[in-house]
Write a protein that holds these residues in place. Structure first.
Motif: not given
Length: 268
Positions: A134-136, A238-242
């Motif tokens: 669902s991405g971030d 540093t990037l939510p969802g990854l």
């Protein structure tokens, strides 16, 4: 035995010490070193009834047999990687006898030496980046069974909600692409060489793992491996969802002279 063939795991420079006495490879046999003019092929005997051309073709359709053979192959290559920088050969590389192996070392001498020079002092690290389903988490996700769907007040509201969800997913994917491009560039600067493999999809991905957006390999000097891993550690989160997945250190499977040559080992 006269019906034994020679299974070749890798080619390397002469080792300073013998392989561990307890190490076993394919068919449960211990590997040995076969030297020829400054090159060493690491080999073990395998039965002709399993590794001659026709029975081998049949075995390669047997996933259990193939998995067991791949594990045994990798265990020998991994043991070599702790003491040298081996050039792994493709799974199920087999010759009739020692003379056939020596002939290969003779015929391929120039190319093998060139590759060994290039990978000397290096290991391979694999890096994958996964984007969550669902991405971030910003909109667009379908309600779960535990949270009943709220009926839209109107068709216009429904379309507005769908457009907002699509926009959120597109924005998340765009941010993930920027992150991935920057991460690959930073890692490649630490490496002597880098390879971008096709992203994994379909049956190659585990349920719930998300979408694979980077599948890469890096040839890194052993002395810089700690810095390389620290760079990945700083990028994680540093990037939510990854999610960043690291594997290795491996032998230089991805950095041989072309994917179709007899020396190519494929991705571990």
């Amino acid at each position: 035995m006269t019906d034994d063939l020679r299974y070749v795991y890798a080619v390397c420079r002469p080792l300073a010490a013998p392989l561990h006495a307890d190490l076993t490879g394919v068919a449960g046999e211990p590997p040995r070193q076969l030297a020829h003019e400054g090159l060493v092929a690491v080999v073990s005997p395998v039965p002709e009834r399993d590794f001659a051309h026709e029975p081998l073709r049949a075995h390669l359709e047997d996933l259990d047999w193939l998995a067991a053979t791949a594990r045994a192959h990798q265990s020998v290559v991994a043991a070599l990687t702790t003491v040298t920088c081996p050039l792994p050969l493709r799974l199920a590389t087999v010759f009739r006898d020692d003379s056939g192996v020596r002939a290969m070392l003779e015929d391929e001498s120039e190319r093998l030496r060139r590759i060994l020079d290039r990978i000397d002092g290096h290991v391979e690290w694999g890096v994958k980046v996964w984007l969550g389903d669902s991405g971030d988490g910003a909109g667009g996700a379908e309600p779960s069974a535990a949270q009943p769907r709220r009926v839209p007040e109107s068709g216009r509201d429904y379309l507005r909600r769908r457009r907002a969800g699509n926009a959120a997913r597109e924005e998340s994917a765009a941010r993930a692409e920027v992150f991935t491009r920057r991460l690959h560039g930073d890692l490649a600067r630490y490496a002597a060489d880098a390879r971008l493999h096709p992203v994994q999809s379909g049956p190659l991905t585990e349920a719930g793992s998300g979408r694979n957006i980077l599948n890469s390999a890096y040839l890194v000097p052993r002395a810089r491996s700690e810095e390389f891993l620290e760079l990945i550690g700083r990028a994680e989160g540093t990037l939510p969802g990854l999610r960043v997945e690291v594997t290795g250190p491996w032998a230089a499977y991805s950095f041989t002279d072309g994917p179709d040559g007899p020396e190519a080992g494929g991705t571990p």
